[in-house]
Write an enzyme that holds these catalytic residues in place. Structure first.
Site, mmCIF file in Angstrom:
data_model
loop_
_atom_site.group_PDB
_atom_site.id
_atom_site.type_symbol
_atom_site.label_atom_id
_atom_site.label_comp_id
_atom_site.label_asym_id
_atom_site.label_seq_id
_atom_site.Cartn_x
_atom_site.Cartn_y
_atom_site.Cartn_z
ATOM 1 N N ARG A 152 -1.282 10.447 6.658
ATOM 2 C CA ARG A 152 -0.546 9.303 6.109
ATOM 3 C C ARG A 152 -0.783 9.010 4.619
ATOM 4 N NH1 ARG A 152 2.251 5.860 9.589
ATOM 5 N NH2 ARG A 152 2.294 4.388 7.862
ATOM 6 N N ASP A 153 -1.658 9.738 3.959
ATOM 7 C CA ASP A 153 -1.857 9.463 2.531
ATOM 8 C C ASP A 153 -2.180 10.740 1.763
ATOM 9 O OD1 ASP A 153 -1.839 7.848 0.287
ATOM 10 O OD2 ASP A 153 -3.889 7.125 0.552
ATOM 11 N N ILE A 154 -1.401 11.776 2.008
ATOM 12 C CA ILE A 154 -1.583 13.009 1.247
ATOM 13 C C ILE A 154 -0.977 12.817 -0.134
ATOM 14 C CG2 ILE A 154 -0.986 15.455 1.106
ATOM 15 C CD1 ILE A 154 -0.907 15.380 4.215
ATOM 16 N N ASN A 205 -6.110 12.365 -3.267
ATOM 17 C CA ASN A 205 -6.900 12.699 -2.083
ATOM 18 C C ASN A 205 -7.086 14.193 -1.892
ATOM 19 O OD1 ASN A 205 -7.340 10.006 -1.389
ATOM 20 N ND2 ASN A 205 -5.426 9.880 -0.244
ATOM 21 N N THR A 246 0.873 5.919 -0.381
ATOM 22 C CA THR A 246 0.985 5.917 -1.833
ATOM 23 C C THR A 246 2.455 6.096 -2.195
ATOM 24 O OG1 THR A 246 -1.232 6.870 -2.017
ATOM 25 C CG2 THR A 246 0.177 7.008 -3.961
#
Length: 297
Positions: free
Chosen positions: A156-158, A162, A196
């Site tokens: 959910r936040d690639i 990160n 993001t």
């Protein structure tokens, strides 16, 4: 099957790691410097007096973490620490332990990667990004995301923030499971628009039902940026910028004319706004580029 696997893993990891409580951060760690802060946490490079080595120390804001976890009340959602410690993989940042500080803050202790985040190197246009083949990085990240998916989760936040380099920039690793959820129907229902903005899939932005293909989209945007230093859509700092992600993206060849057509097609398959037409999985993406050599960029 996935649900049974998740249930068998929660409460223990493949490394047998249990949460620790009431760790005195000041007594145990010598803070060396502050790293890039997240929306729900602060990150530090620290000397771990117990382990005798430099580590990455993530301390989460308890109020913000609780507010996020409250979205999944009654669903028995695993914590970030429970998820992160499941993975022992060369392309995923190792999480050694997790628990709570004496100030009742969730914390994680991770391996420290000296190469820094991809986001910083993209902003700086670091020379090694022009001197090294980029295809190995693309494959490494794709493999890491595939492993997360095969374990039954959505990251959910690639995004470049990160993705972390090791010391000699030979490896790019996936990190930060703060927003990760199981890939099961209760966690893929409409409404949870966290992530993001510049890397958000249209279905996430529009609060439609989601699945692991939202990670495929975010991966594609991140790799597009790695190859071009640009985004497929206009860059922004709020969720409003992501509202344009259901429009056709800019052709990657307009920024990188020399790109191999098969790699260009594979990247565009990942950032297809319509998830039904999008590359269905990271394994499929890896198959699409399997024949390419490191010079095929």
């Amino acid at each position: 099957m996935v649900l049974k696997l998740l249930q068998s893993l929660f409460g223990r990891s493949s490394k047998g790691i249990k949460p620790r409580k009431k760790v005195d951060i000041a007594a145990r760690f010598k803070i060396l410097r502050e790293g890039v802060a997240g929306t729900m946490s602060k990150f530090y490079v620290a000397m771990d007096r117990e382990r005798g080595e430099i580590v990455g120390l993530k301390i989460c804001d308890p109020q913000k973490t609780a507010a996020y976890e409250a979205r999944f009340k009654g669903l028995n959602k695993p914590s970030e620490g429970e998820i992160a410690t499941l993975f022992v993989h060369p392309y995923i940042v190792m999480t050694y332990e997790y628990g709570w500080t004496t100030n009742d803050e969730p914390y994680l202790v991770m391996e420290y990667l000296e190469g820094g985040g991809l986001n910083s190197h993209l902003v700086a246009k670091s020379p090694f990004l022009f001197q090294r083949p980029l295809l190995p990085y693309i494959r490494q990240v794709a493999e890491a995301v595939a492993v997360v998916h095969e374990a039954g989760f959505i990251h959910r936040d690639i995004c470049p923030r990160n993705l972390m380099f090791n010391r000699d920039f030979s490896v790019l690793k996936l990190t930060d499971f703060g927003l990760s959820v199981p890939a099961t129907p209760p966690f893929m229902a409409p409404g949870n628009r966290s992530g993001t903005p510049n890397y958000m899939a249209p279905e996430l932005v529009r609060r439609y039902p989601t699945d692991q293909r939202l990670d495929v989209f975010s991966f594609g945007v991140s790799m597009y940026e790695l190859l071009t230093f640009e985004l497929p859509w206009e860059r922004g700092t709020t969720g409003m910028a992501a509202m344009a992600h259901d429009k056709p993206p800019a052709d990657i060849r307009s920024y990188r004319p020399q790109i191999h057509p098969d790699l260009a097609a594979a990247i565009h398959a990942c950032i297809e706004p319509n998830k039904e037409k999008r590359c269905p999985s990271m394994r499929r993406f890896l198959e699409m580029i399997a024949h390419l050599e490191s010079t095929d960029l």
